[in-house]
Scaffold this active site. Structure first.
Site, mmCIF file in Angstrom:
data_model
loop_
_atom_site.group_PDB
_atom_site.id
_atom_site.type_symbol
_atom_site.label_atom_id
_atom_site.label_comp_id
_atom_site.label_asym_id
_atom_site.label_seq_id
_atom_site.Cartn_x
_atom_site.Cartn_y
_atom_site.Cartn_z
ATOM 1 N N SER A 34 0.835 -1.187 0.000
ATOM 2 C CA SER A 34 0.000 0.000 0.000
ATOM 3 C C SER A 34 0.875 1.243 0.000
ATOM 4 C CB SER A 34 -0.888 -0.016 1.249
ATOM 5 O OG SER A 34 -1.311 1.281 1.534
ATOM 6 N N ILE A 37 0.058 3.538 2.920
ATOM 7 C CA ILE A 37 0.718 3.257 4.208
ATOM 8 C C ILE A 37 2.207 3.582 4.122
ATOM 9 C CG2 ILE A 37 1.324 1.424 5.855
ATOM 10 C CD1 ILE A 37 -1.331 0.093 5.211
ATOM 11 N N LYS A 73 31.140 0.394 1.817
ATOM 12 C CA LYS A 73 31.292 0.457 3.268
ATOM 13 C C LYS A 73 32.336 -0.560 3.729
ATOM 14 C CE LYS A 73 28.701 -0.587 7.476
ATOM 15 N NZ LYS A 73 27.403 -0.774 8.116
ATOM 16 N N THR A 339 22.274 -4.849 11.051
ATOM 17 C CA THR A 339 21.975 -6.273 10.899
ATOM 18 C C THR A 339 20.589 -6.599 10.338
ATOM 19 O OG1 THR A 339 21.558 -6.173 13.277
ATOM 20 C CG2 THR A 339 23.577 -7.257 12.571
HETATM 21 C C1 FAD Z 1 15.628 3.789 12.912
HETATM 22 C C2 FAD Z 1 15.938 2.606 12.065
HETATM 23 C C3 FAD Z 1 17.131 2.536 11.369
HETATM 24 C C4 FAD Z 1 17.444 1.410 10.606
HETATM 25 N N1 FAD Z 1 18.648 1.316 9.973
HETATM 26 C C5 FAD Z 1 19.003 0.158 9.362
HETATM 27 C C6 FAD Z 1 20.277 -0.004 8.749
HETATM 28 O O1 FAD Z 1 21.099 0.902 8.718
HETATM 29 N N2 FAD Z 1 20.549 -1.184 8.175
HETATM 30 C C7 FAD Z 1 19.663 -2.218 8.148
HETATM 31 O O2 FAD Z 1 19.982 -3.304 7.666
HETATM 32 N N3 FAD Z 1 18.425 -2.060 8.652
HETATM 33 C C8 FAD Z 1 18.092 -0.913 9.266
HETATM 34 N N4 FAD Z 1 16.832 -0.774 9.793
HETATM 35 C C9 FAD Z 1 15.844 -1.826 9.564
HETATM 36 C C10 FAD Z 1 15.287 -1.650 8.155
HETATM 37 O O3 FAD Z 1 14.723 -0.367 8.020
HETATM 38 C C11 FAD Z 1 14.219 -2.701 7.862
HETATM 39 O O4 FAD Z 1 14.723 -3.978 8.174
HETATM 40 C C12 FAD Z 1 13.891 -2.701 6.385
HETATM 41 O O5 FAD Z 1 13.577 -1.421 5.949
HETATM 42 C C13 FAD Z 1 12.740 -3.634 6.095
HETATM 43 O O6 FAD Z 1 11.526 -3.099 6.548
HETATM 44 P P1 FAD Z 1 10.198 -3.875 6.145
HETATM 45 O O7 FAD Z 1 10.191 -4.044 4.680
HETATM 46 O O8 FAD Z 1 10.141 -5.086 6.985
HETATM 47 O O9 FAD Z 1 9.053 -2.898 6.643
HETATM 48 P P2 FAD Z 1 8.489 -1.531 5.996
HETATM 49 O O10 FAD Z 1 9.536 -0.767 5.287
HETATM 50 O O11 FAD Z 1 7.766 -0.859 7.118
HETATM 51 O O12 FAD Z 1 7.438 -2.004 4.917
HETATM 52 C C14 FAD Z 1 6.162 -2.482 5.257
HETATM 53 C C15 FAD Z 1 5.344 -2.659 4.001
HETATM 54 O O13 FAD Z 1 4.105 -3.260 4.342
HETATM 55 C C16 FAD Z 1 3.046 -2.534 3.736
HETATM 56 N N5 FAD Z 1 1.845 -2.682 4.565
HETATM 57 C C17 FAD Z 1 1.725 -2.582 5.906
HETATM 58 N N6 FAD Z 1 0.449 -2.784 6.295
HETATM 59 C C18 FAD Z 1 -0.247 -3.028 5.173
HETATM 60 C C19 FAD Z 1 -1.611 -3.309 4.901
HETATM 61 N N7 FAD Z 1 -2.527 -3.386 5.865
HETATM 62 N N8 FAD Z 1 -1.977 -3.497 3.619
HETATM 63 C C20 FAD Z 1 -1.086 -3.431 2.604
HETATM 64 N N9 FAD Z 1 0.221 -3.172 2.803
HETATM 65 C C21 FAD Z 1 0.630 -2.966 4.064
HETATM 66 C C22 FAD Z 1 3.570 -1.108 3.672
HETATM 67 O O14 FAD Z 1 2.894 -0.353 2.721
HETATM 68 C C23 FAD Z 1 5.006 -1.370 3.269
HETATM 69 O O15 FAD Z 1 5.106 -1.578 1.887
HETATM 70 C C24 FAD Z 1 16.508 0.357 10.518
HETATM 71 C C25 FAD Z 1 15.278 0.465 11.163
HETATM 72 C C26 FAD Z 1 14.988 1.561 11.943
HETATM 73 C C27 FAD Z 1 13.670 1.634 12.655
#
Ligand code: FAD
Length: 496
Positions: A34, A37, A73, A339
């Site tokens: 989405s 979101i 890096k 990580t």
């Molecule tokens: C402050 C911070 C710093 C970070 N720095 C690092 C770093 O330097 N190196 C590293 O390896 N990792 C880092 N991370 C972790 C990294 O950001 C995440 O592991 C990575 O971005 C993966 O996120 P994700 O895809 O799991 O979640 P998100 O990026 O949150 O994606 C979630 C997805 O789910 C979708 N979604 C959610 N609910 C719904 C719904 N109901 N219906 C449809 N779609 C939905 C959203 O639209 C989105 O596309 C960091 C995290 C934080 C919080």
């Protein structure tokens, strides 16, 4: 098998691309995301295994850096962690040259007790190159059998997901835009059968990968698996992220700078620098945190700081029934050692090794959860290590110094103190050299070195040290400047 991935952040598109690349002919893969979101929008520093992930996807390195506005890096510099004036690096790769049973740092410890003055990182090619602002791919030190440069990447998280999306859709992944409002479960066995979107569309599947971020729409909200809270060991619970303009000379390393109640990251990209503050809300309120971060930036701010709340810990069952949590939905460890994206990668590899029998997930699920618990807890211990060994005076740091720590970490610290040894267990992510660097960098000096190091005479030791020094200095002198290398081979595609 119909696989449905919920979420189009880095973890969603990493999952889609790896599954499609390796098993696109056998799996029917749909990704639901989405735009409304959105994604978390951080996660830009990585560790070396990411290079293998890209190789498996068949991605050319320079093209990858170009498409993601990335940089190279060589390690992470920790500034002010032991005490406010200290700094050290967790540099990737080997340090020195191991001599049989006693790793190289024993030779250094022995020499040090006999008056040798240079620090341990004097013998790290990655550290010396990082500090000289140098980078080029270099698998070996020329004309030797010694390992060369070991690198990872910094990249723009949005461009990364976009790039993987382009690859995945070319490899057959179907993308559906929409917000999930209901998760249908099979009444008999509790498995997920379908996702219903706000538009009314129903997306059915056999297996679901939850990449929906912290909320864990499937693994937590629908399947109600529990969460193990680790804030008593890692008390930071908030972050602020803000980009600034780039620097003309791009350092080939991440910086992590300790502050009164947390730490600040600095991640250099081609078009900007990513900055953020990770902090503990018990000791620093949000306004003070914003003021602190904005006062510590070394180039002009672009935009306003984005606040993020988190609970450090892990999902008790990252695989439950026909649902696997990958990425933030599976748990969160603060980004001190970069990580999280690695955990996405290793979770996917583990899943693919255990790829389930459609009608019986039980054994595979148990093994996945067992292995991922081991992986998460070892990384957790490594991160706690940075906090517990500190000599800072602020109340937050005193709390970290005095807190009870996991037995597994207490044992590692006691063993290093007594013998100078660290043992890497099974598939543990961080190498013993990584542990040595953080332990020594945080001021933990072993009480003794291995007797084998003492068996080398003073002149043998100084011959060894000076030959290593000569090799490292000559290699670094011949390497390209990091910024020049990028300009020549992988200048960004998206100067946005
Ligand atoms: C402050 C911070 C710093 C970070 N720095 C690092 C770093 O330097 N190196 C590293 O390896 N990792 C880092 N991370 C972790 C990294 O950001 C995440 O592991 C990575 O971005 C993966 O996120 P994700 O895809 O799991 O979640 P998100 O990026 O949150 O994606 C979630 C997805 O789910 C979708 N979604 C959610 N609910 C719904 C719904 N109901 N219906 C449809 N779609 C939905 C959203 O639209 C989105 O596309 C960091 C995290 C934080 C919080």
């Amino acid at each position: 098998m119909r696989i449905v991935i919920l979420g189009g952040g880095s973890s969603g598109w990493m999952s889609a691309s790896l599954l499609a690349r390796l098993m696109g002919n056998q799996l029917d893969i749909t990704l639901v995301e989405s735009e409304h979101i959105g994604t978390i929008g951080v996660g830009e520093a990585t560790i070396p295994p990411i290079t293998h992930f890209n190789k498996v996807l068949g991605i050319d390195e320079n093209t990858f850096i170009q498409k993601t506005n990335g940089t190279f890096k060589l390690g992470i510099e920790f500034v002010g962690w032991k005490d406010p004036t200290s700094s050290y690096m967790h540099a990737f790769g080997q340090i020195g040259k191991d001599m049989g049973l006693a790793p190289f740092h024993h030779n250094w410890l022995n020499a040090r007790s006999n008056g040798y003055k240079n620090d341990f990182w004097h013998f790290s090619l990655n550290y010396q190159a990082a500090k000289a602002g140098k980078f080029q791919p270099l698998p070996r030190i020329p004309n030797t059998r010694l390992p060369g440069i070991v690198h990872a990447y910094h990249f723009d998280a949005g461009l990364y997901a976009q790039y993987l999306q382009t690859l995945s859709t070319a490899w057959g992944v179907k993308r559906i835009e929409g917000e999930v409002e209901h998760v249908s479960l099979n009444k008999e066995n509790g498995e997920i059968t379908a996702l219903r979107l706000k538009s009314g569309q129903v997306v059915e599947g056999d297996f679901f990968i939850d990449c929906s971020g912290f909320k864990g729409v499937l693994i937590s909200e629908a399947l109600k698996t529990g969460y193990e809270d680790w804030r008593h060991w890692l008390p930071c619970d908030r972050a602020l992220a803000v980009p600034t303009e780039n620097t003309s000379d791009i350092p080939p390393y991440t910086q992590s700078i300790a502050h009164q109640a947390g730490w600040q990251w600095r991640i250099p990209l081609q078009h900007r620098t990513g900055n953020g503050l990770v902090y503990c809300s018990d000791y620093l309120d949000d306004n003070s945190a914003t003021e602190l971060l904005l006062g510590q930036l070394n180039t002009n701010v672009i935009g306003t700081p984005k606040p993020i709340k988190f609970v450090t810990g892990r999902r008790v069952k990252q695989w439950h029934k026909n649902c696997l949590a990958i990425g933030l939905s599976s748990g969160f460890l603060e980004p001190l050692e970069s990580t999280s994206l690695h955990l996405v990668q290793s979770g996917l590899v583990r899943f693919m090794k255990l790829l389930p029998n459609k009608s019986n997930y039980h054994a595979a699920e148990r093994e996945f959860n067992r292995q991922s618990e081991v992986e998460f807890t070892r990384i957790r211990d490594f991160i706690i290590l940075h906090y517990v060994l500190n000599n800072r005076n602020e109340p937050f740091w005193k709390r970290c110094r005095d807190m009870p720590i996991p037995d597994s970490l207490a044992h590692k610290i006691a063993l290093f103190k007594a013998t100078g040894q660290v043992f890497r267990e099974q598939d543990e992510l961080f190498t013993d050299v990584a542990w040595h660097q953080v332990m020594l960098g945080q001021g933990l000096m072993p009480e003794a070195c291995h007797p084998l190091a003492e068996a080398l005479s003073g002149s043998q030791t100084s011959d060894l040290f000076s030959s290593l020094e000569t090799l490292i200095n000559a290699t670094v002198a011949d390497m390209s400047e990091h910024t020049a290398y990028i300009q020549q081979y992988c200048r960004m595609d998206n100067p946005r």
